[in-house]
Design a protein around this motif. Structure first.
Motif, PDB file in Angstrom:
ATOM      1  N   UNK A   1      12.188 -16.933 -28.024  1.00  0.00           N
ATOM      2  CA  UNK A   1      12.864 -16.814 -26.721  1.00  0.00           C
ATOM      3  C   UNK A   1      12.751 -15.404 -26.167  1.00  0.00           C
ATOM      4  N   UNK A   2      12.893 -14.423 -27.061  1.00  0.00           N
ATOM      5  CA  UNK A   2      12.753 -13.033 -26.618  1.00  0.00           C
ATOM      6  C   UNK A   2      11.374 -12.837 -26.000  1.00  0.00           C
ATOM      7  N   UNK A   3      10.341 -13.343 -26.725  1.00  0.00           N
ATOM      8  CA  UNK A   3       8.965 -13.182 -26.214  1.00  0.00           C
ATOM      9  C   UNK A   3       8.771 -13.930 -24.896  1.00  0.00           C
ATOM     10  N   UNK A   4       9.488 -15.074 -24.765  1.00  0.00           N
ATOM     11  CA  UNK A   4       9.368 -15.846 -23.520  1.00  0.00           C
ATOM     12  C   UNK A   4       9.857 -15.091 -22.305  1.00  0.00           C
ATOM     13  N   UNK A   5      10.770 -14.138 -22.504  1.00  0.00           N
ATOM     14  CA  UNK A   5      11.309 -13.411 -21.349  1.00  0.00           C
ATOM     15  C   UNK A   5      10.256 -12.481 -20.733  1.00  0.00           C
ATOM     16  N   UNK A   6       9.188 -12.148 -21.475  1.00  0.00           N
ATOM     17  CA  UNK A   6       8.238 -11.182 -20.915  1.00  0.00           C
ATOM     18  C   UNK A   6       6.768 -11.587 -21.052  1.00  0.00           C
ATOM     19  N   UNK A   7       6.480 -12.821 -21.544  1.00  0.00           N
ATOM     20  CA  UNK A   7       5.073 -13.229 -21.597  1.00  0.00           C
ATOM     21  C   UNK A   7       4.763 -14.146 -20.419  1.00  0.00           C
ATOM     22  N   UNK A   8       3.490 -14.413 -20.214  1.00  0.00           N
ATOM     23  CA  UNK A   8       3.115 -15.339 -19.144  1.00  0.00           C
ATOM     24  C   UNK A   8       1.855 -16.123 -19.521  1.00  0.00           C
ATOM     25  N   UNK A   9       1.494 -17.057 -18.678  1.00  0.00           N
ATOM     26  CA  UNK A   9       0.256 -17.828 -18.864  1.00  0.00           C
ATOM     27  C   UNK A   9       0.237 -18.608 -20.167  1.00  0.00           C
ATOM     28  N   UNK A  10      -0.907 -18.544 -20.842  1.00  0.00           N
ATOM     29  CA  UNK A  10      -1.132 -19.312 -22.065  1.00  0.00           C
ATOM     30  C   UNK A  10      -0.150 -18.936 -23.176  1.00  0.00           C
ATOM     31  N   UNK A  11       0.081 -17.624 -23.288  1.00  0.00           N
ATOM     32  CA  UNK A  11       0.995 -17.140 -24.331  1.00  0.00           C
ATOM     33  C   UNK A  11       2.412 -17.705 -24.112  1.00  0.00           C
ATOM     34  N   UNK A  12       2.827 -17.718 -22.854  1.00  0.00           N
ATOM     35  CA  UNK A  12       4.148 -18.261 -22.514  1.00  0.00           C
ATOM     36  C   UNK A  12       4.222 -19.742 -22.882  1.00  0.00           C
ATOM     37  N   UNK A  13       3.152 -20.475 -22.586  1.00  0.00           N
ATOM     38  CA  UNK A  13       3.124 -21.917 -22.904  1.00  0.00           C
ATOM     39  C   UNK A  13       3.260 -22.125 -24.410  1.00  0.00           C
ATOM     40  N   UNK A  14       2.570 -21.267 -25.172  1.00  0.00           N
ATOM     41  CA  UNK A  14       2.589 -21.357 -26.638  1.00  0.00           C
ATOM     42  C   UNK A  14       3.998 -21.100 -27.170  1.00  0.00           C
ATOM     43  N   UNK A  15       4.615 -20.061 -26.636  1.00  0.00           N
ATOM     44  CA  UNK A  15       5.975 -19.712 -27.079  1.00  0.00           C
ATOM     45  C   UNK A  15       6.946 -20.839 -26.718  1.00  0.00           C
ATOM     46  N   UNK A  16       6.766 -21.372 -25.525  1.00  0.00           N
ATOM     47  CA  UNK A  16       7.653 -22.427 -25.025  1.00  0.00           C
ATOM     48  C   UNK A  16       7.573 -23.660 -25.920  1.00  0.00           C
ATOM     49  N   UNK A  17       6.358 -23.990 -26.350  1.00  0.00           N
ATOM     50  CA  UNK A  17       6.154 -25.151 -27.209  1.00  0.00           C
ATOM     51  C   UNK A  17       6.860 -24.918 -28.553  1.00  0.00           C
TER      52      UNK A  17
END
Lengths: 231, 231
Positions: free
Chosen positions: A115-131
């Motif tokens: 969740x911490x990483x989700x606050x500042x990542x985007x694109x593919x990386x964000x999708x990966x974290x979200x999953x």
């Protein structure tokens, strides 16, 4: 069991879920302690107390018991459980204990750090974290089947470990513009969240969400500044 | 305590130090077990047994007790200690227990994983890994001051956790062309290494070093193939 003359200090910071779980374990045991707030924003301003106590990780929380430092929140909780025997935190059964030890750090990595990483990542990386975050929430939902708390009828190790969810997740969701903790997607987790917030030693210790939202917004900005520019 | 009808299986692979420490814990307790060797080289060949037991990490070791899987070597050892009470592995004192829980995974990351990385990194990264490995060895040297074993007079949790050092470190050193485990640089660790190899349940279980050297050479080659080309 009382804790007179036990000299218990908890070195931490108001915004840290890792610190709160230790505070809850102490409160569950009825152990009196002094809270020592640390400035964690500026690495140059870390107190000599923290550097002395946790020279390897320089992280909070640190529990000081009779001056002896114990670090890493999940190990501190086990220490508390083994030192003050009343109101057991870990399950009694060895298999359940092994499962509790296994799930707590895994969910920290998948969900809390995710969740911490989700606050500042985007694109593919964000999708990966979200999953990964969704997977972790689904795992929690499964664990709660047929149970009132993760510990069963009573609050236990995993409740304390996951106790940050009801308040921190809400704040992080606001910053990352997501909505996981609704009553429809993970209904058992939603019910548990509300129940955990009402536990007597938790009720008065939760920070107002808007203060956390402001904190995570600042955290997000600082991480975005650090992030490598896209090519 | 006997283990008749306990149905204990250890799912592992001959080359893994993480598996050996679990075997030693079982041997220390006098628990009879069946060893189930897994092919870990080819991810596509992982047995359905392993995928069923450890669906999240798909890693060895897995301990199967009455069919229930327990994963992560350090948690398995704690499970063994809590299930078979004779010959305690963890220290009795809560502070010592907390320290044992803290050091074991930290040294795994700094030393065991660090040494693995040293076999296939170069330049600045290699220097960084080497420094971390030295720091870890220095920490171990400090821990042994005034002690026969990490556990004190008897073999304990940290001896079992660090028990891979006497044989695996030697093999990794040969592959990475380094020499840490000499009698001059870390004398207490050198003495301990020789003593640990002589412990009755360890003596007959160590693999010949040259087989491990061949294994790590292959590991090194496979990692070098995977490593990103330098720009």
């Amino acid at each position: 069991m009382g804790s007179e003359g036990q000299e218990v200090k908890l070195v931490g910071a108001w915004f840290s879920p890792y610190v709160y779980r230790v505070a809850w374990a102490l409160k569950l045991k009825g152990v009196q302690y002094e809270f020592v707030e640390q400035n964690m924003r500026d690495p140059n301003k870390r107190s000599s107390l923290l550097l002395d106590c946790n020279p390897i990780y320089k992280k909070i929380p640190v529990l000081l018991h009779h001056g002896k430092p114990i670090v890493e929140s999940l190990f501190i909780i086990q220490y508390i459980d083994e030192t003050w025997k009343d109101n057991p935190i870990l399950p009694t059964d060895p298999y359940e204990r092994a499962m509790a030890r296994f799930w707590a750090p895994l969910i920290d990595e998948m969900l809390l750090e995710g969740l911490k990483r989700m606050t500042y990542t985007e694109g593919e990386q964000l999708m990966k974290e979200m999953k990964q975050v969704s997977n972790a929430l689904q795992l929690l939902e499964e664990m709660l089947k047929g149970k009132k708390f993760f510990g069963g009828e009573k609050v236990g190790f995993l409740d304390i470990a996951f106790g940050w969810i009801p308040i921190w997740l809400g704040a992080m969701e606001e910053v990352a513009a997501i909505d996981f903790l609704n009553p429809y997607q993970y209904p058992l987790l939603h019910i548990w969240s509300n129940k955990f917030k009402e536990v007597h030693f938790v009720k008065d210790s939760l920070y107002p969400k808007d203060k956390l939202v402001r904190f995570f917004n600042k955290f997000r900005e600082s991480q975005l500044k650090l992030a490598p520019k896209k090519i």
